[in-house]
Design an enzyme around this catalytic site. Structure first.
Site, short mmCIF file in Angstrom:
data_model
loop_
_atom_site.label_atom_id
_atom_site.label_comp_id
_atom_site.label_asym_id
_atom_site.label_seq_id
_atom_site.Cartn_x
_atom_site.Cartn_y
_atom_site.Cartn_z
N ASP A 54 -60.51 69.49 23.61
CA ASP A 54 -61.68 70.37 23.69
C ASP A 54 -62.98 69.58 23.69
O ASP A 54 -63.95 69.96 24.36
CB ASP A 54 -61.68 71.36 22.52
CG ASP A 54 -60.46 72.27 22.54
OD1 ASP A 54 -60.22 72.89 23.58
OD2 ASP A 54 -59.75 72.34 21.53
N HIS A 73 -56.66 68.46 15.28
CA HIS A 73 -55.97 69.59 15.90
C HIS A 73 -54.98 70.16 14.91
O HIS A 73 -54.34 69.42 14.16
CB HIS A 73 -55.24 69.14 17.18
CG HIS A 73 -54.83 70.26 18.08
ND1 HIS A 73 -53.69 71.00 17.85
CD2 HIS A 73 -55.40 70.79 19.20
CE1 HIS A 73 -53.57 71.92 18.80
NE2 HIS A 73 -54.60 71.81 19.62
N HIS A 121 -59.48 79.79 18.80
CA HIS A 121 -58.47 79.47 19.81
C HIS A 121 -59.14 78.90 21.04
O HIS A 121 -59.48 77.72 21.09
CB HIS A 121 -57.67 80.74 20.12
CG HIS A 121 -56.48 80.53 21.00
ND1 HIS A 121 -55.99 79.29 21.34
CD2 HIS A 121 -55.65 81.43 21.62
CE1 HIS A 121 -54.93 79.43 22.13
NE2 HIS A 121 -54.71 80.71 22.32
#
Length: 429
Positions: free
Chosen positions: A364, A306, A265
């Site tokens: 990210d 993702h 996560h």
């Protein structure tokens, strides 16, 4: 609204009619709440096809690469708004006018300090503890310092707690960093913006106060905006579940931090830097790309693709632009890790294997590069994610408490032993 019905046929029983609910946008939802009366319930590990709540806060269309906060596209918020304005939007449902924004910013700034005694709380932790471990502890401990507004049934108390959390998270995050470094903790400065103040508390010391770069402050603010909320993810669902028990808001946010800490996560941007360390050098890229394409090889390229977005992550486009601005501002050259990251980005955007599978660089990937360039250690990445996501967590917590709700109690498919009688210890084999 339920204007259609689905019919479930269970062998040996009468058909069951289930309402079909239609939201503002997105797929229709079959309301299975009445299924329990038939003696059946659904089985959906990971909640892949289950809506656990009704919400008006955030909408995601992963196939089209859409992320809306209260109806506003994330790209517009990142370009035309700032983090505290986005916080106001998430908490209240509308963007503020000039007077409302000024009042909200002033209120947040008036709550940036933490109780002085909280400093001594840090001394119970080892200096080399993971920052997220310390964050779980200190955020949960806030309920011991601010117990004057813990009545979750009081709307005013909920508002005060929400503002306190948004205001104090940058202070706590910076305190966690300073403690790990053995440096004096810096008090917040209310003459600075939210992002400027965070960078001030992170990198300045009592003996040397350096001005904060506007480019880096803007980049930090965008990182906060792009991580502010992301619908019913694992940590948000955890906050809602904890909140459904009547737990106080600080305990709920601490629970969200614990869930966010998981590498699947919130640890994703930290995993990007770990992956770059493993690859080591640009000369090794071809070997690792081959490993990533090999189904039998456990190696995975972190920061690409993702779970939700089957198209490009809409946040990644903004982050790429911000990444270019930060690297340009800092004039970073000849950094092997950043050179490696840029080469991986180039491959992901041109290699048919990645394009066909929509394995584009995600938020990210770019946020990890930006944070490293600013000078934030990898171990702090998830702390910054938690800082930014706090407003999303508390917005969902407030939304749940402002409407009728039930304590969360998932069911299970039991596959264990049937009834057994205990055999005396001396007779067991």
């Amino acid at each position: 609204m339920a204007d259609k019905k689905a019919q479930l046929v269970i062998e040996g029983a009468a058909p069951v009619e289930l309402p079909i609910l239609t939201g503002t946008v997105g797929p229709d939802v079959i309301d299975v709440r009445g299924l329990g009366a038939t003696g059946h319930f659904t089985f959906d590990p990971g909640f892949m096809a289950t809506a656990s709540c009704e919400s008006k806060i955030t909408y995601i269309d992963g196939d089209k690469g859409v992320l809306l906060h209260r109806g506003y596209p994330i790209e517009q918020l990142a370009e035309k708004s700032d983090y505290l304005e986005t916080c106001y939007l998430l908490l209240n449902g509308e963007l503020p006018n000039a007077e409302q924004k000024a009042q909200f910013v002033s209120t947040v700034k008036n709550h940036t300090m933490v109780h002085e005694q909280l400093k001594s709380f840090f001394n119970g932790f080892r200096r080399d503890a993971h920052p997220m471990a310390v964050m779980c502890g200190v955020v949960g401990a806030l309920s011991a310092f601010y117990h004057d507004s813990l009545d979750i049934n009081n709307p005013q108390h909920r508002e005060i707690s929400a503002v306190r959390l948004v205001a104090k998270m940058p202070t706590l995050a910076a305190m966690v960093y300073k403690y790990s470094m053995g440096q004096p903790m810096m008090y917040p400065r209310n003459d600075l913006s939210y992002a400027e103040n965070f960078l001030h508390m992170m990198f300045n010391t009592p003996c040397e106060i350096k001005p904060i770069s506007p480019v880096l402050a803007k980049a930090m603010d965008r990182i906060f905006i792009l991580h502010a909320d992301h619908e019913q993810n694992a940590s948000t669902s955890t906050v809602r579940l904890a909140g459904s028990s009547g737990a106080n808001p600080f305990a709920c946010i601490a629970a969200g931090i614990a869930a966010l800490w998981g590498p699947a996560h919130g640890g994703a941007n930290e995993a990007v830097l770990t992956m770059l360390d493993e690859i080591g050098d640009v000369s090794n890229i071809d070997k690792y790309i081959a490993k990533a394409k090999d189904k039998n090889d456990p190696f995975k390229l972190m920061g690409f693709g993702h779970r939700v977005y089957k198209n490009r992550d809409p946040r990644a486009t903004v982050m790429k632009q911000t990444c270019d601005e930060v690297l340009g501002e800092l004039g970073i050259k000849n950094d092997p890790q950043l050179e490696l990251a840029m080469r991986l980005e180039e491959i992901a955007l041109t290699d048919p294997y990645f394009i066909e599978r929509s394995l584009y660089p995600n938020v990210d990937f770019y946020s990890g590069i930006i944070l490293k360039a600013i000078g934030i250690p990898t171990s702090m990445f998830t702390v910054i994610f938690a800082l930014a996501r706090t407003v999303g967590w508390i917005s969902h917590w407030k939304e749940m408490l402002s409407s009728p709700y039930k304590i969360g109690r998932p069911r299970q498919l039991y596959t264990g032993e049937l009834h057994r009688d205990i055999v005396e210890l001396k007779d067991r084999k």
